[in-house]
Enzyme design. Structure first.
Site, PDB file in Angstrom:
ATOM      1  CG  HIS A  57      -1.986  -1.027   1.185  1.00 57.66           C
ATOM      2  ND1 HIS A  57      -3.072  -0.989   2.033  1.00 57.66           N
ATOM      3  CD2 HIS A  57      -2.158  -2.127   0.412  1.00 57.66           C
ATOM      4  CE1 HIS A  57      -3.871  -2.024   1.777  1.00 57.66           C
ATOM      5  NE2 HIS A  57      -3.330  -2.725   0.807  1.00 57.66           N
ATOM      6  CD  GLU A  59      -2.036   4.155   3.406  1.00 56.23           C
ATOM      7  OE1 GLU A  59      -3.208   4.389   3.753  1.00 56.23           O
ATOM      8  OE2 GLU A  59      -1.749   3.347   2.486  1.00 56.23           O
ATOM      9  CB  CYS A  87      -6.623  -0.467   5.033  1.00 57.75           C
ATOM     10  SG  CYS A  87      -4.896  -1.040   5.085  1.00 57.75           S
ATOM     11  CB  CYS A  90      -2.096   1.607   6.193  1.00 63.07           C
ATOM     12  SG  CYS A  90      -1.619   0.738   4.670  1.00 63.07           S
TER      13      CYS A  90
END
Length: 149
Positions: A57, A59, A87, A90
């Site tokens: 992801h 992040e 999410c 993260c």
């Protein structure tokens, strides 16, 4: 407009540029930057499809880059700017990094960390939601509409 709002919009625009980079790779258009003072110390965009890694992801990419740049795993003096609400994975990573602040654009009512309730973030992490939310949401909506066609 106050200076914090101007600063938040400035760095959210940098995160949006990262989201556009993801989009150019046919990735879900989410981008992130991590800022220390007035300097971007980490950048990231989704690389899930490119790397075949469900944890790649935006992040996570930005956390890794920031830790490398700052020379430390704790980012308590930093701010994470991300185009979409993190999410749970993260958000958990942000807790482990002890990020000082999270600023996100669009809410994610299906997969955002707030959907699980409870306190997943570090207790001292401050959160600002909705910065350039329309622009961030539009990019996501357009991406998923094209995917469904």
């Amino acid at each position: 407009m106050d200076s914090e709002q101007e600063r938040d919009e400035k760095f959210m625009r940098a995160a949006i540029e990262q989201a556009r980079e993801a989009l150019s790779k046919q990735e879900v258009p989410i981008g992130a930057v991590i800022v220390l003072g007035e300097q971007i110390v980490g950048r990231g965009h989704n690389l899930v499809e490119t790397l075949g890694d469900a944890t790649a992801h935006a992040e996570m990419q930005a956390f890794t880059a920031a830790a490398e740049t700052t020379g430390g795993k704790y980012l308590n003096d930093c701010t994470l700017y991300v185009t979409v609400e993190p999410c749970p994975m993260c958000a958990g990573a942000s807790a482990w990094s002890q990020i000082g602040r999270i600023v996100y654009g669009a809410s994610d009512p299906k997969r955002g960390y707030s959907t699980i309730g409870g306190r997943i973030l570090h207790p001292r992490t401050k959160v600002t939601a909705g910065v350039l939310a329309d622009e961030c949401s539009e990019m996501m909506e357009t991406f998923f509409k094209k995917l469904r066609c």
